[in-house]
Scaffold this motif. Structure first.
Motif, PDB file in Angstrom:
ATOM      1  N   LEU A 163       0.810  -1.220   0.000  1.00 51.03           N
ATOM      2  CA  LEU A 163       0.000   0.000   0.000  1.00 51.03           C
ATOM      3  C   LEU A 163       0.844   1.272   0.000  1.00 51.03           C
ATOM      4  CD1 LEU A 163      -2.758  -1.077   2.532  1.00 51.03           C
ATOM      5  CD2 LEU A 163      -2.942  -0.856   0.056  1.00 51.03           C
ATOM      6  N   PHE A 164       2.176   1.117   0.012  1.00 52.98           N
ATOM      7  CA  PHE A 164       3.021   2.301   0.202  1.00 52.98           C
ATOM      8  C   PHE A 164       2.781   3.347  -0.877  1.00 52.98           C
ATOM      9  CE2 PHE A 164       6.912   4.792   0.397  1.00 52.98           C
ATOM     10  CZ  PHE A 164       7.052   4.933   1.762  1.00 52.98           C
ATOM     11  N   VAL A 165       2.799   2.920  -2.131  1.00 50.04           N
ATOM     12  CA  VAL A 165       2.640   3.882  -3.228  1.00 50.04           C
ATOM     13  C   VAL A 165       1.192   4.398  -3.302  1.00 50.04           C
ATOM     14  CG1 VAL A 165       2.808   4.207  -5.708  1.00 50.04           C
ATOM     15  CG2 VAL A 165       4.610   2.967  -4.478  1.00 50.04           C
ATOM     16  N   PRO A 166       0.175   3.501  -3.295  1.00 51.88           N
ATOM     17  CA  PRO A 166      -1.204   4.026  -3.359  1.00 51.88           C
ATOM     18  C   PRO A 166      -1.544   5.001  -2.227  1.00 51.88           C
ATOM     19  CG  PRO A 166      -1.193   1.627  -3.480  1.00 51.88           C
ATOM     20  CD  PRO A 166       0.220   2.038  -3.326  1.00 51.88           C
ATOM     21  N   THR A 167      -0.979   4.805  -1.034  1.00 45.55           N
ATOM     22  CA  THR A 167      -1.328   5.700   0.077  1.00 45.55           C
ATOM     23  C   THR A 167      -0.329   6.836   0.219  1.00 45.55           C
ATOM     24  OG1 THR A 167      -0.074   4.393   1.659  1.00 45.55           O
ATOM     25  CG2 THR A 167      -2.399   3.840   1.398  1.00 45.55           C
ATOM     26  N   LEU A 168       0.535   7.010  -0.778  1.00 48.88           N
ATOM     27  CA  LEU A 168       1.560   8.065  -0.738  1.00 48.88           C
ATOM     28  C   LEU A 168       2.438   7.941   0.507  1.00 48.88           C
ATOM     29  CD1 LEU A 168      -0.720  11.054  -1.770  1.00 48.88           C
ATOM     30  CD2 LEU A 168       0.829   9.744  -3.240  1.00 48.88           C
ATOM     31  N   GLY A 169       2.729   6.707   0.896  1.00 46.57           N
ATOM     32  CA  GLY A 169       3.636   6.507   2.032  1.00 46.57           C
ATOM     33  C   GLY A 169       2.960   6.497   3.384  1.00 46.57           C
ATOM     34  N   LEU A 170       1.673   6.846   3.432  1.00 44.42           N
ATOM     35  CA  LEU A 170       1.022   6.919   4.743  1.00 44.42           C
ATOM     36  C   LEU A 170       0.875   5.544   5.395  1.00 44.42           C
ATOM     37  CD1 LEU A 170      -1.714   9.629   4.200  1.00 44.42           C
ATOM     38  CD2 LEU A 170       0.320   9.756   5.621  1.00 44.42           C
ATOM     39  N   SER A 171       0.951   4.476   4.584  1.00 42.00           N
ATOM     40  CA  SER A 171       0.839   3.143   5.180  1.00 42.00           C
ATOM     41  C   SER A 171       1.990   2.888   6.137  1.00 42.00           C
ATOM     42  CB  SER A 171       0.818   2.071   4.089  1.00 42.00           C
ATOM     43  OG  SER A 171       2.088   2.022   3.450  1.00 42.00           O
ATOM     44  N   TRP A 172       3.058   3.666   6.003  1.00 43.06           N
ATOM     45  CA  TRP A 172       4.187   3.524   6.925  1.00 43.06           C
ATOM     46  C   TRP A 172       3.730   3.750   8.374  1.00 43.06           C
ATOM     47  CZ3 TRP A 172       8.883   1.654   7.194  1.00 43.06           C
ATOM     48  CH2 TRP A 172       9.680   2.034   8.275  1.00 43.06           C
ATOM     49  N   GLY A 180       6.096  -8.598  36.382  1.00 44.07           N
ATOM     50  CA  GLY A 180       4.754  -9.167  36.405  1.00 44.07           C
ATOM     51  C   GLY A 180       3.725  -8.343  35.661  1.00 44.07           C
ATOM     52  N   ALA A 181       4.031  -7.106  35.339  1.00 44.93           N
ATOM     53  CA  ALA A 181       3.059  -6.280  34.619  1.00 44.93           C
ATOM     54  C   ALA A 181       3.432  -6.238  33.143  1.00 44.93           C
ATOM     55  CB  ALA A 181       3.036  -4.872  35.193  1.00 44.93           C
ATOM     56  N   ARG A 182       2.423  -5.949  32.326  1.00 47.57           N
ATOM     57  CA  ARG A 182       2.640  -5.948  30.880  1.00 47.57           C
ATOM     58  C   ARG A 182       2.312  -4.576  30.326  1.00 47.57           C
ATOM     59  NH1 ARG A 182       3.226  -9.859  26.913  1.00 47.57           N
ATOM     60  NH2 ARG A 182       3.203 -11.642  28.305  1.00 47.57           N
ATOM     61  N   PHE A 183       3.135  -4.133  29.383  1.00 47.22           N
ATOM     62  CA  PHE A 183       2.863  -2.845  28.753  1.00 47.22           C
ATOM     63  C   PHE A 183       1.727  -3.002  27.743  1.00 47.22           C
ATOM     64  CE2 PHE A 183       7.044  -2.128  30.424  1.00 47.22           C
ATOM     65  CZ  PHE A 183       7.042  -0.791  30.763  1.00 47.22           C
ATOM     66  N   ARG A 184       1.060  -1.896  27.488  1.00 47.73           N
ATOM     67  CA  ARG A 184       0.020  -1.907  26.476  1.00 47.73           C
ATOM     68  C   ARG A 184       0.048  -0.547  25.797  1.00 47.73           C
ATOM     69  NH1 ARG A 184      -5.437  -0.663  26.740  1.00 47.73           N
ATOM     70  NH2 ARG A 184      -5.154  -0.214  28.935  1.00 47.73           N
ATOM     71  N   SER A 185      -0.118  -0.575  24.482  1.00 48.62           N
ATOM     72  CA  SER A 185      -0.131   0.692  23.756  1.00 48.62           C
ATOM     73  C   SER A 185      -1.436   0.803  22.995  1.00 48.62           C
ATOM     74  CB  SER A 185       1.046   0.757  22.786  1.00 48.62           C
ATOM     75  OG  SER A 185       0.879   1.869  21.933  1.00 48.62           O
ATOM     76  N   THR A 186      -2.045   1.972  23.023  1.00 45.96           N
ATOM     77  CA  THR A 186      -3.289   2.173  22.301  1.00 45.96           C
ATOM     78  C   THR A 186      -3.074   3.086  21.104  1.00 45.96           C
ATOM     79  OG1 THR A 186      -3.779   4.011  23.776  1.00 45.96           O
ATOM     80  CG2 THR A 186      -4.727   1.880  24.340  1.00 45.96           C
ATOM     81  N   VAL A 187      -1.824   3.191  20.649  1.00 44.37           N
ATOM     82  CA  VAL A 187      -1.544   4.105  19.539  1.00 44.37           C
ATOM     83  C   VAL A 187      -2.265   3.627  18.281  1.00 44.37           C
ATOM     84  CG1 VAL A 187       0.563   2.880  18.912  1.00 44.37           C
ATOM     85  CG2 VAL A 187       0.289   5.264  18.257  1.00 44.37           C
ATOM     86  N   THR A 188      -2.808   4.570  17.521  1.00 44.18           N
ATOM     87  CA  THR A 188      -3.474   4.232  16.270  1.00 44.18           C
ATOM     88  C   THR A 188      -2.716   4.875  15.123  1.00 44.18           C
ATOM     89  OG1 THR A 188      -4.846   6.200  16.385  1.00 44.18           O
ATOM     90  CG2 THR A 188      -5.736   4.189  17.375  1.00 44.18           C
ATOM     91  N   ALA A 189      -2.910   4.314  13.940  1.00 44.67           N
ATOM     92  CA  ALA A 189      -2.185   4.840  12.776  1.00 44.67           C
ATOM     93  C   ALA A 189      -2.533   6.305  12.510  1.00 44.67           C
ATOM     94  CB  ALA A 189      -2.467   3.972  11.559  1.00 44.67           C
ATOM     95  N   PRO A 190      -3.836   6.683  12.505  1.00 42.65           N
ATOM     96  CA  PRO A 190      -4.127   8.110  12.270  1.00 42.65           C
ATOM     97  C   PRO A 190      -3.521   8.989  13.362  1.00 42.65           C
ATOM     98  CG  PRO A 190      -6.117   6.790  12.074  1.00 42.65           C
ATOM     99  CD  PRO A 190      -5.058   5.881  12.605  1.00 42.65           C
TER     100      PRO A 190
END
Lengths: 376, 393
Positions: free
Chosen positions: B283-292, B311-321
């Motif tokens: 998707l790199f070219v069709p999305t103009l690189g935004l798929s990165w 004993g604890a686990r990390f969690r990330s809620t980061v989204t592409a947008p």
């Protein structure tokens, strides 16, 4: 003055925050751990403050070597109380100075901008002149040779010994009367249609076919060459290299721990500034080039008439923006300056070469089946 | 009189300090006492909004942190559970004030103050980062940084400059010039990973939370090997190896990272990111690189979810947008203000970054002890030459 404060104690061995009571005395802090009742004393002179100089920050005091113990106090009033109680606490941050922080920031900002401008407009050019003058001529020659090899690989040069000899005569005539100087000038004719000539450090001059073909007499080329010779003699290119390197350092100092995008953005600003500097160098090369022609007894009308031709070519394209952006000062300004300079010079009776001979010379690339003109 | 260590159960303790695990027994007892009294007693008397804490009676399976039941008949130390997040409390104007004074002093000292300026900025950023009601602290000094810079000059910049320019200045034969070029190339290849590890090792070793230092403990040459192998395989496979490559770097950095005596754990595998990577490439070219950014967000979430601490686990809620907007708006903001907005943008990016990341589950940090390492700032100095900021996250 309030002497008793709530604090938290970190022993530097375990990640456990212990509640503590701190009492300020004249020589230090008496700390009592709330839970165990353990007491200890921190003399002010052994205490370092590492946090608590900014709004919203707790006061953090550390004591001990590499892995220190720490006392955390939430209320910055504690600092004022400690400073009021003991002269030995004077090294702690004074919260009263915080209300001047805006003024301090503005003053620092003004100072930084003023200093940066001074360094940029005075310091760096002066440094570049001094530094460029200290570069050995042999290094300049190597650097210049590398630049010529890069911009004009041997395959793109027009090498005709007879015509080259004529051009070399002009250079010899130009430099014969000049003050003693260490450079050996080498002119390279490059088979390219662009109308330009370029001076590289160490006496290397590139003249592009486009320019050569537009000259009508040896005097016109001599005018161009005089200009380029002055670039070499004044070490303008070497100086520009120093200037660019120092400007990079200056910008790093201004933007600090930033890289990437900012550096890229600043490149634009810098390119504009470099152009401004190079305009000054061009004007200097014009002026000095005219003197060189005069000393060599070459008619300066050639230089002027050639620039006039360039000016006619450029006509219609010199609005305010391009004028600022162009490397060379506008030809109109240059011609006016040159005319004023030339007016004082007596016209020499001797010509460098008859015009017929010149028609053969300026065609230096003609017979070698020139490849189709390329633009770079 | 011989005593029993309350932490490791070693039975022949004659002083305050256990010869086996090195714990200082009165301090350890005190911490146990404190913990027994519950979180309220230990809660900070002043920190702003109290961090959400839930105390659970620790199950026996709370991990290696629990003292052996036989040695201490006391109840096991409680662990806190729930979801924890770091909070950034700094402001753009505060950072700008530091930056303005730094700029003035750097110019006035013709650059020498640069290293101290760096320390002041880091000190602010670290000090304003809060986790579980406690601020981080930065312990680096300008003197260390300038020493690191000088060493990096000596070992890297000087040899490279000499190798690059000397042969040409002295008209050496083309073979010698070529050999020198090759040597410079090799130096460059080796020194980039050395700088990456060195910078991170230094920064972690100068970072503390609740008085305990972080550290990176692994030989540098192992990372150099990983890095060179990864680049070779990535280029040979036309980029397909990339997910394995970035995962191997992440594994190195995470599983060799320690908080005092507690090691971070990483159990991610490169193959789990392969399809995301292939999709990104397609998707790199069709999305103009935004798929990165889509891959970047996916990678951040995956790496977080496979990182554990005590004993604890990390969690990330980061989204592409979210990631795309943060990155692009930061760049645009920097460009449009010629860097002047840098303090505000840094604060904003840090806040956003912290908001995405959390540490979930029971966190048993109370058995952690200090284990500091000797680290010099040479790698940090090297990293400066590569114009690379290898962050800590």
């Amino acid at each position: 003055v309030r002497l008793d404060w709530d604090a938290a104690y970190l022993d530097g061995r375990m990640p456990v925050r212990r509640a503590a009571a701190v009492r300020i005395t004249r020589s230090g802090l008496e700390v009592t751990l709330t839970e165990t009742g353990a007491r200890f004393f921190w003399p002010f002179r052994e205490i370092r403050q590492t946090q608590g100089a900014h709004a919203g920050e707790q006061v953090r005091l550390e004591r001990g070597g590499e892995l220190s113990e720490a006392l955390l106090v939430g209320d910055v009033g504690f600092l004022s109380a400690a400073r009021a109680t003991s002269p030995e606490a004077a090294h702690l941050h004074d919260p009263a100075t915080r209300r001047f922080r805006l003024e301090l920031t503005l003053a620092a900002l003004t100072g930084a901008v003023a200093l940066a401008l001074a360094i940029y407009f005075v310091g760096i050019p002066a440094f570049a002149v001094v530094a460029a003058a200290r570069v050995p001529v042999a290094w300049e020659e190597r650097l210049g040779a590398a630049i010529v090899d890069h911009m004009a690989p041997p395959a793109t040069r027009c090498e005709d010994p007879a015509r080259q000899a004529k051009i070399d005569t002009i250079v010899a005539a130009l430099t014969a009367k000049a003050a003693p100087q260490p450079y050996t000038f080498r002119v390279t004719i490059v088979n390219d249609s662009i109308v330009n000539a370029v001076a590289a450090p160490g006496g290397h001059i590139m003249v592009f076919r486009g320019l050569l073909e537009r000259t009508e007499s040896a005097e016109e080329l001599a005018g161009v060459l005089a200009h380029e010779v002055e670039h070499v003699l004044h070490r303008h290119v070497t100086r520009a290299i120093f200037q660019q390197a120092s400007t990079t350092v200056l910008m790093a100092a201004l933007v600090g721990d930033v890289s990437g995008a900012v550096a890229f953005g600043l490149q634009g600003a810098r390119a504009l500034g470099d152009l401004q500097m190079s305009r000054a160098a061009e004007a200097e090369a014009d002026r000095e080039g005219m003197r060189l022609l005069e000393a060599a007894g070459i008619d300066p009308a050639g230089m002027i008439s050639f620039f006039e031709k360039m000016s006619a070519r450029d006509a219609g394209r010199s609005d305010a923006v391009t004028r600022y952006l162009r490397t060379h000062p506008t030809t109109g300004e240059r011609i006016a300056t040159l005319r004023a300079l030339a007016a004082a010079v007596p016209k020499p009776e001797r010509r460098l070469l008859p015009d017929d001979d010149w028609d053969a010379v300026k065609d230096a690339c003609g017979e070698t089946a020139a490849p189709p003109s390329r633009r770079r | 009189v011989a005593d029993t260590c309350p932490r490791c159960g070693f039975g022949d303790v004659h002083s305050d300090k256990c010869p086996q695990c090195g714990v200082v027994i009165p301090l350890f007892q005190a911490s146990l006492d404190k913990m027994r009294r519950g979180p309220q007693a230990g809660a900070s008397p002043f920190s702003g909004p109290p961090a959400p804490r839930v105390t659970t009676p620790a199950p026996a399976a709370a991990g290696p942190a629990t003292p052996p039941a036989a040695a201490t008949p006391r109840p096991a130390p409680p662990v806190t559970s729930g979801s924890r997040q770091a909070v950034f409390r700094g402001s753009g104007s505060g950072l700008f004030g530091i930056h303005a004074i730094n700029a003035l002093l750097v110019l006035a000292t013709l650059g020498v103050y640069f290293f101290w300026a760096k320390v002041r900025v880091r000190n602010y950023l670290w000090s304003q980062s809060e986790f579980e009601g406690d601020r981080f602290a930065y312990h680096g000094t300008g003197r260390e940084l300038i020493a690191g810079f000088a060493k990096a000059m000596l070992f890297f910049l000087l040899p490279v400059t000499l190798l690059n320019s000397t042969p040409e200045l002295f008209d050496a034969s083309p073979a010698v010039v070529a050999a020198c070029r090759a040597l410079v190339f090799i130096l460059g290849i080796v020194f980039v990973p050395v700088a990456m590890v060195g910078a991170r090792r230094y920064r972690l070793s100068r970072t503390s939370w609740r008085g305990i230092r972080f550290s990176l403990r692994a030989p540098t040459r192992r990372f150099v090997g990983l890095w060179i192998r990864g680049w070779l395989l990535t280029s040979l496979t036309l980029g397909l190896y990339y997910p394995w490559y970035v995962t191997s770097l992440q594994r190195f950095f995470t599983s060799n990272m320690w908080f005092g005596s507690e090691r971070f754990a990483f159990d991610g595998r490169g193959r789990d990111l392969v399809w995301a990577w292939v999709g990104t490439l397609v998707l790199f070219v069709p999305t103009l690189g935004l798929s990165w950014f889509w891959f970047g967000a996916r990678r951040q979430r995956y790496f977080a979810e496979h990182t554990r601490l005590a004993g604890a686990r990390f969690r990330s809620t980061v989204t592409a947008p979210g990631l795309a907007w943060l990155t692009l708006s930061t760049w645009i903001g920097l460009l449009c203000t010629v860097g002047l907005a840098w303090p505000w943008l840094t604060v904003r990016a840090t806040r956003r970054g912290f908001a995405w990341l959390s540490l979930d589950g029971p966190l048993a940090l109370d058995s952690v002890t200090q284990q500091a390492q000797q680290v010099s700032a040479t790698g940090e100095g090297l990293a400066g030459f590569f114009d690379a900021d290898f962050g800590l996250t």
